[in-house]
Design a protein around this motif. Sequence first.
Motif, PDB file in Angstrom:
ATOM      1  N   GLN A 107       0.817  -1.216   0.000  1.00 54.13           N
ATOM      2  CA  GLN A 107       0.000   0.000   0.000  1.00 54.13           C
ATOM      3  C   GLN A 107       0.851   1.267   0.000  1.00 54.13           C
ATOM      4  O   GLN A 107       0.464   2.290  -0.551  1.00 54.13           O
ATOM      5  CB  GLN A 107      -0.940   0.016   1.196  1.00 54.13           C
ATOM      6  CG  GLN A 107      -2.037  -1.016   1.098  1.00 54.13           C
ATOM      7  CD  GLN A 107      -2.817  -1.145   2.398  1.00 54.13           C
ATOM      8  OE1 GLN A 107      -2.608  -0.411   3.364  1.00 54.13           O
ATOM      9  NE2 GLN A 107      -3.730  -2.099   2.430  1.00 54.13           N
ATOM     10  N   ALA A 108       2.031   1.189   0.616  1.00 53.70           N
ATOM     11  CA  ALA A 108       2.888   2.372   0.737  1.00 53.70           C
ATOM     12  C   ALA A 108       3.944   2.470  -0.360  1.00 53.70           C
ATOM     13  O   ALA A 108       4.633   3.481  -0.453  1.00 53.70           O
ATOM     14  CB  ALA A 108       3.577   2.357   2.107  1.00 53.70           C
ATOM     15  N   ALA A 109       4.082   1.430  -1.177  1.00 60.10           N
ATOM     16  CA  ALA A 109       5.148   1.412  -2.185  1.00 60.10           C
ATOM     17  C   ALA A 109       5.018   2.601  -3.135  1.00 60.10           C
ATOM     18  O   ALA A 109       3.928   2.960  -3.554  1.00 60.10           O
ATOM     19  CB  ALA A 109       5.103   0.109  -2.971  1.00 60.10           C
ATOM     20  N   THR A 110       6.151   3.190  -3.451  1.00 60.47           N
ATOM     21  CA  THR A 110       6.187   4.331  -4.359  1.00 60.47           C
ATOM     22  C   THR A 110       6.804   3.953  -5.696  1.00 60.47           C
ATOM     23  O   THR A 110       7.164   4.821  -6.479  1.00 60.47           O
ATOM     24  CB  THR A 110       6.981   5.492  -3.725  1.00 60.47           C
ATOM     25  OG1 THR A 110       8.303   5.031  -3.439  1.00 60.47           O
ATOM     26  CG2 THR A 110       6.313   5.991  -2.455  1.00 60.47           C
ATOM     27  N   THR A 111       6.926   2.673  -5.953  1.00 58.47           N
ATOM     28  CA  THR A 111       7.480   2.171  -7.205  1.00 58.47           C
ATOM     29  C   THR A 111       6.452   1.261  -7.874  1.00 58.47           C
ATOM     30  O   THR A 111       5.579   0.712  -7.198  1.00 58.47           O
ATOM     31  CB  THR A 111       8.775   1.370  -6.955  1.00 58.47           C
ATOM     32  OG1 THR A 111       8.472   0.264  -6.099  1.00 58.47           O
ATOM     33  CG2 THR A 111       9.853   2.236  -6.337  1.00 58.47           C
ATOM     34  N   PRO A 112       6.556   1.067  -9.191  1.00 55.73           N
ATOM     35  CA  PRO A 112       5.588   0.198  -9.872  1.00 55.73           C
ATOM     36  C   PRO A 112       5.823  -1.294  -9.646  1.00 55.73           C
ATOM     37  O   PRO A 112       4.960  -2.093  -9.986  1.00 55.73           O
ATOM     38  CB  PRO A 112       5.738   0.565 -11.347  1.00 55.73           C
ATOM     39  CG  PRO A 112       7.058   1.233 -11.474  1.00 55.73           C
ATOM     40  CD  PRO A 112       7.390   1.817 -10.135  1.00 55.73           C
ATOM     41  N   GLU A 113       6.955  -1.667  -9.082  1.00 56.24           N
ATOM     42  CA  GLU A 113       7.240  -3.078  -8.819  1.00 56.24           C
ATOM     43  C   GLU A 113       7.730  -3.272  -7.400  1.00 56.24           C
ATOM     44  O   GLU A 113       8.461  -2.441  -6.868  1.00 56.24           O
ATOM     45  CB  GLU A 113       8.351  -3.602  -9.748  1.00 56.24           C
ATOM     46  CG  GLU A 113       7.995  -3.711 -11.181  1.00 56.24           C
ATOM     47  CD  GLU A 113       9.140  -4.289 -12.004  1.00 56.24           C
ATOM     48  OE1 GLU A 113       8.931  -4.423 -13.219  1.00 56.24           O
ATOM     49  OE2 GLU A 113      10.223  -4.599 -11.466  1.00 56.24           O
ATOM     50  N   VAL A 152       8.353 -11.073  -8.575  1.00 52.90           N
ATOM     51  CA  VAL A 152       7.966  -9.676  -8.751  1.00 52.90           C
ATOM     52  C   VAL A 152       6.448  -9.563  -8.695  1.00 52.90           C
ATOM     53  O   VAL A 152       5.727 -10.451  -9.135  1.00 52.90           O
ATOM     54  CB  VAL A 152       8.507  -9.104 -10.094  1.00 52.90           C
ATOM     55  CG1 VAL A 152       7.952  -9.856 -11.288  1.00 52.90           C
ATOM     56  CG2 VAL A 152       8.236  -7.611 -10.195  1.00 52.90           C
ATOM     57  N   ARG A 153       6.009  -8.464  -8.123  1.00 52.75           N
ATOM     58  CA  ARG A 153       4.594  -8.084  -8.197  1.00 52.75           C
ATOM     59  C   ARG A 153       4.554  -6.684  -8.783  1.00 52.75           C
ATOM     60  O   ARG A 153       5.170  -5.760  -8.250  1.00 52.75           O
ATOM     61  CB  ARG A 153       3.940  -8.089  -6.820  1.00 52.75           C
ATOM     62  CG  ARG A 153       2.505  -7.579  -6.920  1.00 52.75           C
ATOM     63  CD  ARG A 153       1.663  -7.950  -5.780  1.00 52.75           C
ATOM     64  NE  ARG A 153       0.423  -7.170  -5.828  1.00 52.75           N
ATOM     65  CZ  ARG A 153      -0.449  -7.152  -4.859  1.00 52.75           C
ATOM     66  NH1 ARG A 153      -0.257  -7.878  -3.776  1.00 52.75           N
ATOM     67  NH2 ARG A 153      -1.532  -6.425  -4.963  1.00 52.75           N
ATOM     68  N   ARG A 154       3.860  -6.584  -9.885  1.00 57.06           N
ATOM     69  CA  ARG A 154       3.701  -5.288 -10.534  1.00 57.06           C
ATOM     70  C   ARG A 154       2.434  -4.640  -9.987  1.00 57.06           C
ATOM     71  O   ARG A 154       1.383  -5.270  -9.972  1.00 57.06           O
ATOM     72  CB  ARG A 154       3.650  -5.469 -12.044  1.00 57.06           C
ATOM     73  CG  ARG A 154       5.030  -5.868 -12.560  1.00 57.06           C
ATOM     74  CD  ARG A 154       5.087  -6.122 -14.053  1.00 57.06           C
ATOM     75  NE  ARG A 154       6.446  -6.421 -14.451  1.00 57.06           N
ATOM     76  CZ  ARG A 154       7.014  -7.631 -14.354  1.00 57.06           C
ATOM     77  NH1 ARG A 154       6.335  -8.646 -13.850  1.00 57.06           N
ATOM     78  NH2 ARG A 154       8.254  -7.818 -14.743  1.00 57.06           N
ATOM     79  N   LEU A 155       2.576  -3.426  -9.527  1.00 57.12           N
ATOM     80  CA  LEU A 155       1.474  -2.716  -8.908  1.00 57.12           C
ATOM     81  C   LEU A 155       0.763  -1.871  -9.963  1.00 57.12           C
ATOM     82  O   LEU A 155       1.372  -1.412 -10.922  1.00 57.12           O
ATOM     83  CB  LEU A 155       1.975  -1.810  -7.786  1.00 57.12           C
ATOM     84  CG  LEU A 155       2.771  -2.515  -6.689  1.00 57.12           C
ATOM     85  CD1 LEU A 155       3.308  -1.509  -5.694  1.00 57.12           C
ATOM     86  CD2 LEU A 155       1.936  -3.559  -5.988  1.00 57.12           C
ATOM     87  N   SER A 156      -0.511  -1.650  -9.746  1.00 59.64           N
ATOM     88  CA  SER A 156      -1.245  -0.769 -10.649  1.00 59.64           C
ATOM     89  C   SER A 156      -0.707   0.642 -10.475  1.00 59.64           C
ATOM     90  O   SER A 156      -0.082   0.972  -9.472  1.00 59.64           O
ATOM     91  CB  SER A 156      -2.740  -0.802 -10.324  1.00 59.64           C
ATOM     92  OG  SER A 156      -2.968  -0.206  -9.057  1.00 59.64           O
ATOM     93  N   ARG A 157      -0.953   1.481 -11.438  1.00 58.39           N
ATOM     94  CA  ARG A 157      -0.501   2.868 -11.346  1.00 58.39           C
ATOM     95  C   ARG A 157      -1.034   3.529 -10.077  1.00 58.39           C
ATOM     96  O   ARG A 157      -0.368   4.314  -9.445  1.00 58.39           O
ATOM     97  CB  ARG A 157      -0.954   3.663 -12.562  1.00 58.39           C
ATOM     98  CG  ARG A 157      -0.075   3.482 -13.754  1.00 58.39           C
ATOM     99  CD  ARG A 157      -0.306   4.687 -14.644  1.00 58.39           C
ATOM    100  NE  ARG A 157       0.695   4.996 -15.597  1.00 58.39           N
ATOM    101  CZ  ARG A 157       1.963   5.290 -15.361  1.00 58.39           C
ATOM    102  NH1 ARG A 157       2.446   5.227 -14.168  1.00 58.39           N
ATOM    103  NH2 ARG A 157       2.781   5.627 -16.319  1.00 58.39           N
ATOM    104  N   ARG A 158      -2.272   3.201  -9.709  1.00 54.58           N
ATOM    105  CA  ARG A 158      -2.864   3.757  -8.487  1.00 54.58           C
ATOM    106  C   ARG A 158      -2.084   3.286  -7.259  1.00 54.58           C
ATOM    107  O   ARG A 158      -1.931   4.007  -6.301  1.00 54.58           O
ATOM    108  CB  ARG A 158      -4.305   3.298  -8.346  1.00 54.58           C
ATOM    109  CG  ARG A 158      -5.296   4.203  -8.919  1.00 54.58           C
ATOM    110  CD  ARG A 158      -6.697   3.847  -8.464  1.00 54.58           C
ATOM    111  NE  ARG A 158      -6.771   2.580  -7.739  1.00 54.58           N
ATOM    112  CZ  ARG A 158      -7.435   1.522  -8.165  1.00 54.58           C
ATOM    113  NH1 ARG A 158      -8.088   1.546  -9.293  1.00 54.58           N
ATOM    114  NH2 ARG A 158      -7.466   0.418  -7.428  1.00 54.58           N
TER     115      ARG A 158
END
Length: 162
Positions: A107-113, A152-158
């Motif tokens: 939830q706090a990640a500031t990167t896309p991965e 790896v987990r790729r996060l949505s842009r949101r």
Amino acid sequence: MVLVLPATERDVPALRALGVRTWRATYEGVLSGAAVEHGLEEQFNEYSLGAAVRDGRMLAAHRDGILVGLLEFDRVDATRTMVWKLYVDPDAQGRGIGGLLLERLLQAATTPEVRVEHDERNAVAGAFFHEFGFGVDEVVDAGDGARTVRRVRRLSRRGARR
């Protein structure tokens, strides 16, 4: 109730004790005795744990005021956050504590991965990270017959703030 908060300097001795207990429970019988001791010295010494705490790279899970889990991470670059450690006390495993720590980071990640590595022989870790959407990126020879699974987990842009 479990609280997940940034670790503090006061947590360092408990982080070390938790790391030692969990590392031994996880890897004794899987790694050689020398490899277990080397891993403990390298990963759970007070200096490196203290540095992670001071840099704001360590989350701590407390249940009833007792440290029961830890997650160390680092933003490697603009695209990747790396989970370096995620350990839950052996007596508290299977109660969702690891998931709370990981969700807090995601939830706090500031990167896309977000990335993580684990020993291929650690099937429990593999299943855990798979459950949280981490796909296998590659498996590499780590020497002495060991293999490291990189996930790896790729996060949505949101989900990834800039």
